[in-house]
Motif scaffolding. Structure first.
Motif, PDB file in Angstrom:
ATOM      1  N   THR A   1      11.700   3.382   0.041  1.00  0.00           N
ATOM      2  CA  THR A   1      11.650   4.071   1.338  1.00  0.00           C
ATOM      3  C   THR A   1      10.610   5.184   1.316  1.00  0.00           C
ATOM      4  O   THR A   1       9.846   5.348   2.259  1.00  0.00           O
ATOM      5  CB  THR A   1      13.045   4.638   1.702  1.00  0.00           C
ATOM      6  N   LEU A   2      10.561   5.943   0.219  1.00  0.00           N
ATOM      7  CA  LEU A   2       9.569   7.011   0.121  1.00  0.00           C
ATOM      8  C   LEU A   2       8.158   6.436   0.153  1.00  0.00           C
ATOM      9  O   LEU A   2       7.307   6.918   0.901  1.00  0.00           O
ATOM     10  CB  LEU A   2       9.762   7.818  -1.161  1.00  0.00           C
ATOM     11  N   ILE A   3       7.903   5.400  -0.641  1.00  0.00           N
ATOM     12  CA  ILE A   3       6.564   4.805  -0.681  1.00  0.00           C
ATOM     13  C   ILE A   3       6.190   4.270   0.702  1.00  0.00           C
ATOM     14  O   ILE A   3       5.082   4.493   1.188  1.00  0.00           O
ATOM     15  CB  ILE A   3       6.474   3.683  -1.742  1.00  0.00           C
ATOM     16  N   GLU A   4       7.127   3.596   1.333  1.00  0.00           N
ATOM     17  CA  GLU A   4       6.892   3.007   2.648  1.00  0.00           C
ATOM     18  C   GLU A   4       6.586   4.063   3.718  1.00  0.00           C
ATOM     19  O   GLU A   4       5.870   3.790   4.679  1.00  0.00           O
ATOM     20  CB  GLU A   4       8.125   2.191   3.047  1.00  0.00           C
ATOM     21  N   ASN A   5       7.108   5.272   3.540  1.00  0.00           N
ATOM     22  CA  ASN A   5       6.874   6.358   4.494  1.00  0.00           C
ATOM     23  C   ASN A   5       5.724   7.264   4.092  1.00  0.00           C
ATOM     24  O   ASN A   5       5.441   8.246   4.766  1.00  0.00           O
ATOM     25  CB  ASN A   5       8.151   7.189   4.678  1.00  0.00           C
ATOM     26  N   CYS A   6       5.069   6.937   3.005  1.00  0.00           N
ATOM     27  CA  CYS A   6       3.969   7.747   2.491  1.00  0.00           C
ATOM     28  C   CYS A   6       2.783   7.671   3.450  1.00  0.00           C
ATOM     29  O   CYS A   6       2.399   6.596   3.899  1.00  0.00           O
ATOM     30  CB  CYS A   6       3.574   7.233   1.115  1.00  0.00           C
ATOM     31  N   GLU A   7       2.232   8.830   3.759  1.00  0.00           N
ATOM     32  CA  GLU A   7       1.066   8.864   4.658  1.00  0.00           C
ATOM     33  C   GLU A   7      -0.173   9.410   3.974  1.00  0.00           C
ATOM     34  O   GLU A   7      -1.234   9.450   4.556  1.00  0.00           O
ATOM     35  CB  GLU A   7       1.402   9.695   5.898  1.00  0.00           C
ATOM     36  N   GLY A   8      -0.010   9.862   2.726  1.00  0.00           N
ATOM     37  CA  GLY A   8      -1.155  10.383   1.985  1.00  0.00           C
ATOM     38  C   GLY A   8      -2.095   9.259   1.596  1.00  0.00           C
ATOM     39  O   GLY A   8      -1.795   8.076   1.792  1.00  0.00           O
ATOM     40  N   LYS A   9      -3.218   9.627   1.056  1.00  0.00           N
ATOM     41  CA  LYS A   9      -4.211   8.636   0.633  1.00  0.00           C
ATOM     42  C   LYS A   9      -4.316   8.620  -0.879  1.00  0.00           C
ATOM     43  O   LYS A   9      -4.183   9.640  -1.537  1.00  0.00           O
ATOM     44  CB  LYS A   9      -5.587   8.948   1.245  1.00  0.00           C
ATOM     45  N   ILE A  10      -4.540   7.428  -1.422  1.00  0.00           N
ATOM     46  CA  ILE A  10      -4.734   7.268  -2.858  1.00  0.00           C
ATOM     47  C   ILE A  10      -6.054   6.540  -3.082  1.00  0.00           C
ATOM     48  O   ILE A  10      -6.588   5.908  -2.169  1.00  0.00           O
ATOM     49  CB  ILE A  10      -3.568   6.492  -3.515  1.00  0.00           C
ATOM     50  N   SER A  11      -6.558   6.619  -4.296  1.00  0.00           N
ATOM     51  CA  SER A  11      -7.824   5.945  -4.601  1.00  0.00           C
ATOM     52  C   SER A  11      -7.587   4.437  -4.704  1.00  0.00           C
ATOM     53  O   SER A  11      -6.471   3.982  -4.942  1.00  0.00           O
ATOM     54  CB  SER A  11      -8.385   6.472  -5.927  1.00  0.00           C
ATOM     55  N   GLU A  12      -8.664   3.689  -4.546  1.00  0.00           N
ATOM     56  CA  GLU A  12      -8.562   2.236  -4.702  1.00  0.00           C
ATOM     57  C   GLU A  12      -8.172   1.875  -6.129  1.00  0.00           C
ATOM     58  O   GLU A  12      -7.441   0.906  -6.351  1.00  0.00           O
ATOM     59  CB  GLU A  12      -9.887   1.568  -4.322  1.00  0.00           C
ATOM     60  N   THR A  13      -8.639   2.653  -7.094  1.00  0.00           N
ATOM     61  CA  THR A  13      -8.295   2.427  -8.497  1.00  0.00           C
ATOM     62  C   THR A  13      -6.786   2.575  -8.695  1.00  0.00           C
ATOM     63  O   THR A  13      -6.148   1.729  -9.332  1.00  0.00           O
ATOM     64  CB  THR A  13      -9.050   3.426  -9.410  1.00  0.00           C
ATOM     65  N   SER A  14      -6.209   3.648  -8.142  1.00  0.00           N
ATOM     66  CA  SER A  14      -4.759   3.849  -8.244  1.00  0.00           C
ATOM     67  C   SER A  14      -4.010   2.720  -7.548  1.00  0.00           C
ATOM     68  O   SER A  14      -3.030   2.190  -8.075  1.00  0.00           O
ATOM     69  CB  SER A  14      -4.347   5.182  -7.620  1.00  0.00           C
ATOM     70  N   ALA A  15      -4.488   2.333  -6.375  1.00  0.00           N
ATOM     71  CA  ALA A  15      -3.838   1.253  -5.626  1.00  0.00           C
ATOM     72  C   ALA A  15      -3.815  -0.030  -6.459  1.00  0.00           C
ATOM     73  O   ALA A  15      -2.776  -0.693  -6.560  1.00  0.00           O
ATOM     74  CB  ALA A  15      -4.554   1.018  -4.298  1.00  0.00           C
TER      75      ALA A  15
END
Length: 173
Positions: free
Chosen positions: A123-137
């Motif tokens: 639920t937390l991940i699904e509601n996350c609005e921050g941005k992450i790097s493509e490497t992290s993704a």
């Protein structure tokens, strides 16, 4: 924001007297001082009084100061607090702060923790609005895909959904 803690508030927070503990939680709520977060979590863990626990959970679910993120995540990662991990993760998505810098922790919880903690992490991940790097993704997706092979049906559904969702958190979307 005053970053010093008050010894009387701390003493009352840990008090066995209901009114003292409730008053301390209220005073902490009014100060907005994030230095009390580890103590609130510790009392939540130790406390057996439902009313005190509910007040602490409500306070932590409503915090809007970003300096509260790190102590909450540290508590989630601390083995001592495993019994309240589900509540702590729920507090994270309820308070609506940006936990994207700690997504690795929540991906790990999604993969390895018991189902209810995993569901709160989902639920937390699904509601996350921050941005992450493509490497992290890519790293998170790889870890999630690896976990798919040994996941049960319910967990598989959560993992597959998050694998599809993570690309939307990258800076290029």
């Amino acid at each position: 924001m005053n970053q010093k803690t008050d010894e009387i508030i701390i003493k009352n927070l840990y008090s066995n007297k209901l009114n003292n503990a409730l008053e301390a939680v209220e005073q902490i709520a009014q100060t907005g001082n994030s230095q009390y977060i580890p103590m609130l979590i510790d009392v939540l863990f130790q406390n057996e009084n439902q009313e005190v626990s509910e007040r602490i959970i409500k306070l932590l679910s409503e915090v809007k100061h970003t300096d509260t993120i790190e102590p909450i995540v540290k508590a989630i990662e601390t083995e001592k607090y495993a019994s309240i991990q589900e509540v702590l993760v729920r507090i994270c998505w309820e308070n609506g702060l940006d936990y994207s810098n700690y997504l690795s922790t929540f991906v790990e919880l999604l993969i390895y923790s018991d189902y209810m903690v995993a569901f709160e992490a989902f639920t937390l991940i699904e509601n996350c609005e921050g941005k992450i790097s493509e490497t992290s993704a890519r790293e998170y997706i790889d870890r999630l895909q690896t976990a798919l092979s040994s996941a049960n049906k319910e967990r598989k559904t959560l993992l597959e959904h998050i694998i599809q969702f993570i690309p939307s958190l990258t800076s290029n979307t």
